[in-house]
Design an enzyme around this catalytic site. Sequence first.
Site, PDB file in Angstrom:
ATOM      1  N   HIS A  84      10.872  -4.157  -4.940  1.00 12.75           N
ATOM      2  CA  HIS A  84       9.896  -4.692  -5.891  1.00 12.75           C
ATOM      3  C   HIS A  84       8.491  -4.641  -5.304  1.00 12.75           C
ATOM      4  O   HIS A  84       7.614  -5.419  -5.686  1.00 12.75           O
ATOM      5  CB  HIS A  84      10.239  -6.137  -6.280  1.00 12.75           C
ATOM      6  CG  HIS A  84      11.647  -6.312  -6.746  1.00 12.75           C
ATOM      7  ND1 HIS A  84      12.055  -5.984  -8.019  1.00 12.75           N
ATOM      8  CD2 HIS A  84      12.761  -6.756  -6.098  1.00 12.75           C
ATOM      9  CE1 HIS A  84      13.344  -6.216  -8.144  1.00 12.75           C
ATOM     10  NE2 HIS A  84      13.803  -6.692  -7.000  1.00 12.75           N
TER      11      HIS A  84
ATOM     12  N   SER B 261     -12.025  16.696  -0.937  1.00 12.78           N
ATOM     13  CA  SER B 261     -12.815  16.150  -2.032  1.00 12.78           C
ATOM     14  C   SER B 261     -14.155  16.865  -2.051  1.00 12.78           C
ATOM     15  O   SER B 261     -14.718  17.185  -0.997  1.00 12.78           O
ATOM     16  CB  SER B 261     -13.026  14.640  -1.850  1.00 12.78           C
ATOM     17  OG  SER B 261     -14.025  14.172  -2.730  1.00 12.78           O
TER      18      SER B 261
END
Length: 534
Positions: free
Chosen positions: A247, A368
């Site tokens: 979770h 990038s």
Amino acid sequence: METGACIKGSDGGCPTSYFTRASSLRGQSVLPPCRASSYVALPRRSCTCKATLKEANNNIEAVEKVKVKSSEFSSEMELSNLTAISPLDGRYWNKVKDLSRYLSEYGLIYYRTLVEIKWLLKLSQVPEVSEVPSFSNEAQMKLQGLIDGFSDADAMQVKNIERITNHDVKAVEYFLKTKCQEDPEIAKVLEFFHFGCTSEDINNLAHGLMLKEAVNSVILPVMDDLLKAIYTMAKANAHIPMLSRTHGQPATPTTLGKEMVIFAERLSRERRDISQIDILGKFAGAVGNYNAHVVAYPDVNWPQVAEQFVNSVGLSFNPHIEPHDYMAKLFHSFIRFNNILLDFDKDIWGYISVGYFKQVTKAGEIGSSTMPHKVNPIDFENSEGNIGIANAILDHLSMKLPISRWQRDLTDSTVLRNIGVGLGYSLLAYKSALVGIGKLQVNEAALNKDLDHSWEVLAEPIQTVMRRYDVEEPYEKLKELTRGRAVTKESITEFINGLEIPVEAKTELLKLTPHNYVGVAAQLVEEACIRANV
């Protein structure tokens, strides 16, 4: 001079031709063998150029006067990596081109040709079909040569015939009759090409052979490379402790290798299922009853002949109409394999994000356009994205192909032409994941840092040992100690020392750390790798 540059007439008028790279013509016979030029001049249907860059003299207003109708320009563009509509045939061609010989239209025409020839040879072995006697070695070599020597030019000849017939399978029959009409032995039995066949008899075997060869020769080997890479990564990191997350929250520690071997084992099962699916073929006439066969030769056991024939070309026999159910099963297996790989891609992406993995940098590569520091996980992102496209196509194939109106409709015909699209994007995803795996470097410092800050994970073994020795409310006591609170080595040690359990048990609990509380994870990895021969 580049592609599409104009050749002006001697009077300075409208150009009558244009230059294009010879390499872009893909097998068209436009150059004599002795010509060394890398460009060829082709006729131009019409001229729409009103100015050139030179004449414009870099004047923006003049450049805007150049009028080129987009429709006319497009009709003159040659198919290349830059003009292909599908990125599989463009940007990604070098990564998927091995599928082309099997899953392209060339491949479909080739396998149709193979089936037609093999069927004629089979008829020559059926004693009751006396009109097709056994072929001499020379005739058999001639027919086999048409298969072995099948070329781009042959496929193009079939396409040219199809322009007249408007029927792709009939075009193959006419092509073979043309090829064999000069052979005195084969010419006598030309009408036994396509004997008793409906188009689907030829097509279903051709598609089956296309799939079988593409999967066995191209896709399964890449799957195996991918599995080996993940197993190898698992084996190398079998003992590297790692914080698990359930979770998204800190949970019982494992090892990095154990997490990797889970994916390897899951993928291996699906790979095995794919390899074990029977590729089926039917050869029973229009509606599967051998109607025409029996009328022509009532004494022949046609179902037996058909089974022998289908098996002889390497497929499993289906005695009835083949509704492509096996394809649905095969493509669903690919979808499951792809979904597991998608899970892997996302997990690795996450591990890179939190620093568990670094990526090997390559000189010249840019992560990038504005942030120089970035090394993006583009290979796993590409794999994830291409799996999405692959599964969309494969899901449609799986849902559509088993459905056919009454005995048969033709909606499958155009859909089946996209098998290469679904498998092509799958192959691209596998190769992208492989490249990504090759760039990964484990960052043990990041793994250790997370473990050092997660002493609360020892609440599980402590309360479990407390249960063994009948300590009252063990779970609740650990919940009070750990939930919503900062847990440290010191607070855990203090809690253990205060337990009323045997000294030996207390001593063993005090030895536990988030780094060594990994159970038999390493052993499980080693056993899995042995089973996989890695």
